[in-house]
Write a protein that holds these residues in place. Structure first.
Motif, PDB file in Angstrom:
ATOM      1  N   GLN A   1      15.404  39.568  28.677  1.00  0.00           N
ATOM      2  CA  GLN A   1      13.989  39.884  28.588  1.00  0.00           C
ATOM      3  C   GLN A   1      13.269  38.867  27.708  1.00  0.00           C
ATOM      4  N   ARG A   2      11.993  38.717  27.965  1.00  0.00           N
ATOM      5  CA  ARG A   2      11.178  37.849  27.133  1.00  0.00           C
ATOM      6  C   ARG A   2      11.052  38.475  25.746  1.00  0.00           C
ATOM      7  N   GLU A   3      11.172  37.618  24.718  1.00  0.00           N
ATOM      8  CA  GLU A   3      11.075  38.113  23.358  1.00  0.00           C
ATOM      9  C   GLU A   3      10.114  37.259  22.540  1.00  0.00           C
TER      10      GLU A   3
ATOM     11  N   ASP B   1      14.322  37.503  13.450  1.00  0.00           N
ATOM     12  CA  ASP B   1      15.332  37.198  12.439  1.00  0.00           C
ATOM     13  C   ASP B   1      16.190  35.989  12.817  1.00  0.00           C
ATOM     14  N   SER B   2      16.466  35.817  14.072  1.00  0.00           N
ATOM     15  CA  SER B   2      17.400  34.769  14.490  1.00  0.00           C
ATOM     16  C   SER B   2      16.862  33.357  14.294  1.00  0.00           C
TER      17      SER B   2
ATOM     18  N   ARG C   1      14.688  28.367  10.311  1.00  0.00           N
ATOM     19  CA  ARG C   1      14.917  27.224  11.216  1.00  0.00           C
ATOM     20  C   ARG C   1      13.648  26.810  11.958  1.00  0.00           C
ATOM     21  N   PHE C   2      12.831  27.781  12.331  1.00  0.00           N
ATOM     22  CA  PHE C   2      11.607  27.514  13.085  1.00  0.00           C
ATOM     23  C   PHE C   2      10.387  27.703  12.179  1.00  0.00           C
ATOM     24  N   ALA C   3       9.329  26.977  12.490  1.00  0.00           N
ATOM     25  CA  ALA C   3       8.079  27.126  11.757  1.00  0.00           C
ATOM     26  C   ALA C   3       6.916  27.040  12.742  1.00  0.00           C
TER      27      ALA C   3
END
Length: 121
Positions: free
Chosen positions: A44-46, A61-62, A66-68
């Motif tokens: 599913q799209r998240e 959380d995952s 790491r991402f911004a």
């Protein structure tokens, strides 16, 4: 009419980085929220990250650390800097915005067509 155009996807090795961009154009009164979703094959799209003017961004959380996500309101553009990419980040990434449409006093949601991110192990 509002258009969202994403760019920056591609193939990268695990541990690498990519920067996604999404430019919003058209009849825009006020972009309230800008965000990135992703959809992996068979899943599913998240929601990945979302940013609303005047508020702190939200991340799943995952991807925290790491991402911004960031936005340039003058350019009607939202970015997603993705570092330390993992194979499980492989997905089609979609830009999503909520725009305030003044003539009808309503909030309208728009989607981009998506950009593919593939992370090889």
């Amino acid at each position: 009419q509002v258009q969202l155009v994403e760019s920056g996807g591609g193939l990268v090795q695990a541990g690498g980085s990519l920067r996604l961009s999404c430019v919003v154009s058209g009849t825009i009164f006020n972009i309230i929220t800008m965000g990135w979703y992703r959809q992996a094959a068979g899943k599913q799209r998240e929601l990945v990250a979302r940013i609303t003017s005047g508020e702190s961004p939200n991340y799943i959380d995952s991807v925290k650390g790491r991402f911004a996500i960031s936005r340039d309101n003058a350019k009607n553009t939202v970015y997603l800097q993705m570092n330390s990419l993992k194979p499980e980040d492989t997905a089609v990434y979609y830009c999503n915005v909520d725009i305030w449409y003044a003539p009808t006093m309503t909030k309208i949601n728009y989607w981009g067509n998506g950009t593919l991110v593939t992370v090889s192990s």
